[in-house]
Design a protein around this motif. Structure first.
Motif, short mmCIF file in Angstrom:
data_model
loop_
_atom_site.label_atom_id
_atom_site.label_comp_id
_atom_site.label_asym_id
_atom_site.label_seq_id
_atom_site.Cartn_x
_atom_site.Cartn_y
_atom_site.Cartn_z
N UNK A 162 0.81 -1.22 0.00
CA UNK A 162 0.00 0.00 0.00
C UNK A 162 0.84 1.27 0.00
N UNK A 163 1.90 1.27 0.79
CA UNK A 163 2.77 2.45 0.81
C UNK A 163 3.45 2.65 -0.54
N UNK A 164 3.84 1.57 -1.20
CA UNK A 164 4.46 1.67 -2.52
C UNK A 164 3.48 2.23 -3.55
N UNK A 165 2.21 1.85 -3.42
CA UNK A 165 1.19 2.41 -4.32
C UNK A 165 1.13 3.92 -4.17
N UNK A 166 1.03 4.38 -2.92
CA UNK A 166 0.88 5.82 -2.69
C UNK A 166 2.15 6.58 -3.06
N UNK A 167 3.31 6.02 -2.76
CA UNK A 167 4.56 6.70 -3.13
C UNK A 167 4.68 6.82 -4.65
N UNK A 168 4.29 5.78 -5.36
CA UNK A 168 4.33 5.84 -6.83
C UNK A 168 3.34 6.86 -7.35
N UNK A 169 2.18 6.93 -6.71
CA UNK A 169 1.16 7.87 -7.13
C UNK A 169 1.62 9.31 -6.91
N UNK A 170 2.20 9.60 -5.74
CA UNK A 170 2.66 10.96 -5.47
C UNK A 170 3.83 11.33 -6.37
N UNK A 171 4.71 10.39 -6.63
CA UNK A 171 5.82 10.65 -7.55
C UNK A 171 5.29 10.94 -8.95
N UNK A 172 4.31 10.13 -9.39
CA UNK A 172 3.73 10.34 -10.71
C UNK A 172 3.06 11.70 -10.81
#
Length: 766
Positions: free
Chosen positions: A328-338
């Protein structure tokens, strides 16, 4: 599983369920492996199709009025972007032996395949006689004795030679080779042939050869891009693998962490290849960017898999455990980076916007690669169920103790650390807001003595290496109208020639002065007759009869964009006054100097606005994902600190805001916020009933602190490979990115825990 793992606490929904892709791979790893391998093979083919963009003006390509005006002029007249400048240098270039070598160079270069025409002093002819015959001034072999002395005197007094094709101090001769628009051979081979030809002829008589001009620069840029791509991809990847091996202390786990970055880079390049998006001096950083993004998340996943195995889980169980724990944290980090990378698309430049879009896709690809590859490999490779602890890693244990010790110091004085961080943010914000946009064309050229020597000689010996253009337009073809046009070109030519920072004005007025021995009057018919006898490659540079346009070209030296803007504004006033007596004539100023001066500032400000938009969007996204406005507000300052401190470093260094530095701040912010999200996510996991705020923070620092340090190290090493680039903007990009990542780590280990503890204390006091 422990109670801690079963209770997800605050932030359990931050992955929006997208991490379940990894659970599918952990459940059916063989099918996932077949699919991934098939896609990888297809991606290799796409990656091989990636092309390179090396046009100097590509940075400013857009649908804006300034670029459209510039592009229209390029279409009307023979493009100076196809000109190779050959500069022959000696203490005296007008000795007979050296002038003969220069003439032979001129003739031999003209015979090369791919060279459309050559211009130099040897191109000039005597004014036409009564019958319109114009004989060449220079014939090979050159005359000797007294006849050569007379020829030399003619050269030194000729208005179209001295300062234009021969430097005033007689130490340089300029030969300009115009290349065919459609080459049958590679540009690199042709430029090399031109250089070899010049050196073979001019070298034996003591003349040094320098190259300048857009094609020579393009070759150097293309060579630099190829070199950088090899270094970035190979060296960066190997360093990342080495760091994983050192900290994970296992070839298996190091391979587990290193596989997704490789897959992500190939997939990202394949998207560019299949979509026809070329790599350029900006997007060349995309492979290492995607690589470090994938490394950051894969390290978290690999540590989670290792933890699962230490608890006695099988491969599929450990894979599923890692997905649930950090997915879940990887999803959000990828989303914020994107989101941060997508903000770059706000730039009006097509090149910058395309980089932002490609980087946005790269962030998504990096996440998909990590969330699929790590569970697939873990489920397939790790077989046995063994309840044995993994070997302790001294470095990781040491970092854990360090983080706990730092946390203890913060816990004793949370307000001091929090207020100190706020003061630092305030200073950084003030310094960042004090930055002004900067752009200089030479700052984007490869570090190459040949290029800099050529540009320097064009600047100091021939008035400048950069063109500034005045385009005279008219309607009608009557003789009276053409008389007005000739007069208007004369006045515009004089206005440009009289500007103190513009040299070597070149137009049909220069030819008219030559024909009339400098007299201010001259018949249109005589001029038209001579113009009709000129070679097509001369006419292409001066007149566009189809478009009813004439060109007045001048040269300016290498300056900051602000300097070009002043010159362009002053010239606009001068040429408007010059054209005012001729109601049917209009004049506009353009050229790469004007284009860069008028587009660079607004575009850099657009990127700055995009960065602000990204910061605010990420703030909202964190609030929504964690279902907590309070948590988002607490995270705001730690996320802002690395960006404004990066800006403060630029301010202290006197660098200013440039394209690459603003983009680096944006990219680094998108990556830096990942640490904050992982910290908050693990903080939420540990925030079960009965735990004190101090226990929660110290436990989080102990668990996540070493991984944050490790991922920052991997990211920094990944960006450090840009220091090997010969392109200054690539090195600046890497330096700014590394600085922001370091500041982000400090903010998340010092500032964020202090704000959390201070906030909890404030709530308890109430």
């Amino acid at each position: 599983m422990t109670e801690e793992d079963n209770k997800s606490g605050q932030g359990r929904h931050i992955g929006f369920g997208l991490e379940k892709i990894g659970l599918v791979c952990a459940r059916w790893p063989r099918i996932a492996a077949i699919v991934l391998l098939s896609l990888f093979v297809i991606a290799l083919n796409g990656a091989a199709q990636v092309k390179q963009e090396d046009q100097i003006s590509a940075l400013f390509r857009s649908d804006g009025a300034e670029f459209l005006k510039f592009d229209a002029v390029q279409q009307l007249f023979r493009e100076s972007e196809n000109d190779v400048a050959i500069i022959l240098e000696a203490d005296d270039v007008l000795t007979r032996e050296r002038l003969q070598a220069a003439l032979d160079t001129y003739l031999d270069v003209y015979l090369l395949d791919g060279v459309a025409s050559v211009f130099s002093l040897f191109t000039l002819r005597v004014p036409p006689d009564e019958e319109g015959v114009s004989d060449p001034i220079f014939l090979s072999p050159l005359p000797r004795d007294q006849e050569y002395i007379e020829l030399r005197d003619l050269i030194e007094s000729h208005p179209l030679i001295m300062g234009r094709t021969v430097s005033h101090d007689k130490t340089n001769i300029l030969i300009v080779a115009a290349l065919d628009s459609n080459l049958d051979i590679s540009l690199q081979d042709l430029v090399a042939s031109i250089r070899d030809t010049a050196e073979e002829i001019a070298g034996p008589v003591g003349m040094r050869v320098h190259m300048a001009g857009v094609p020579a620069l393009r070759v150097q840029i293309k060579t630099a891009l190829s070199h950088d791509r090899a270094v970035f991809n190979i060296v960066g990847y190997m360093l990342g693998v080495l760091i994983c091996l050192i900290f994970l202390r296992s070839f298996g786990y190091a391979a587990l962490a290193a596989a997704p970055p490789l897959v992500a880079v190939v997939f990202s390049l394949s998207i560019l290849g299949y979509a026809g998006i070329p790599l350029n001096a900006l997007s060349n950083v995309l492979p290492p960017l995607v690589m470090v993004l994938a490394f950051a998340d894969s390290m978290h996943m690999a540590f989670a898999v290792r933890d699962g195995v230490s608890r006695g889980m099988t491969g599929p169980e450990a894979a599923a455990f890692s997905v649930r724990r950090v997915g879940p944290a990887c999803v959000l980090t990828s989303l914020t980076t994107a989101v941060a990378l997508a903000s770059v698309t706000m730039a009006s430049s097509e090149l910058i916007a395309s980089f932002g879009f490609a980087a946005f896709l790269g962030a998504i690809v990096a996440f998909v690669s990590v969330i699929t590859v790590v569970p697939t490999i873990a489920a397939l490779v790790i077989k046995a169920k063994s309840k044995r602890p993994q070997h302790a890693v001294p470095l990781v244990d040491g970092l854990s103790r360090l983080c706990v010790g730092v946390g203890g110091s913060i816990a004793r004085r949370p307000r001091v650390f929090a207020i100190g961080g706020i003061v630092i943010v305030a200073f950084g914000l003030w310094a960042s807001l004090s930055l002004d946009p900067h752009y200089r064309i030479s700052a984007y050229l490869p570090d190459n003595d040949e290029i800099y020597n050529g540009v320097d000689r064009m600047d100091h010996q021939f008035g400048g290496a950069i063109d500034i253009l005045a385009v005279v337009r008219w309607e009608g073809q009557s003789e009276e109208q053409l008389r007005e046009v000739v007069a208007a070109v004369r006045d515009v030519h004089n206005a440009m020639d009289n500007h103190p920072q513009v040299t070597n004005a070149w137009s049909i007025e220069a030819i008219r002065l030559w024909l009339t021995d400098g007299e201010a009057t001259g018949g249109v018919n005589e001029l038209a007759k001579f113009i009709a006898s000129l070679p097509a490659h001369w006419l292409d540079r001066l007149l566009a009869p189809v478009g009813n346009a004439a060109l007045v070209a001048g040269r300016v030296q290498d300056l900051e964009a602000a300097g070009y803007r002043v010159i362009a504004d002053e010239l606009e006033v001068l040429v408007d006054e010059a054209a005012r007596p001729y109601p049917g004539v209009t004049v506009e100023i353009t050229g790469i100097s004007t284009l860069s001066s008028r587009m660079s500032g607004p575009m850099i400000k657009q990127l700055g606005l995009g960065l602000i938009t990204a910061i605010l969007t990420v703030l909202v996204l964190i609030a929504f994902s964690f279902r907590s406005i309070n948590l988002a507000l607490i995270s705001f300052l730690p996320n802002l600190l690395p960006v404004v401190l990066g800006g403060a470093c630029l301010w202290l260094a006197g660098v200013g805001l440039r394209y690459e530095t603003v983009i680096a701040l944006t990219v680094a912010f998108g990556i830096a916020v990942d640490d904050t999200i992982h910290f908050l996510y693990h903080l939420g996991r540990r925030n079960w009933a009965g735990a004190t705020p101090l226990e929660t923070v110290l436990g989080t620092l102990k668990e996540i602190g070493p991984i944050l340090i490790l991922t920052t190290l991997v990211l920094s090493v990944g960006f450090s490979v840009t220091f090997a680039s010969t392109l200054p903007q690539m090195r600046a990009f890497g330096m700014v990115s590394m600085a922001v990542l370091f500041f982000a780590l400090m903010a998340d280990l010092l500032f964020l825990p202090a704000l959390v503890l201070w906030n909890k204390k404030q709530q308890a006091d109430k």
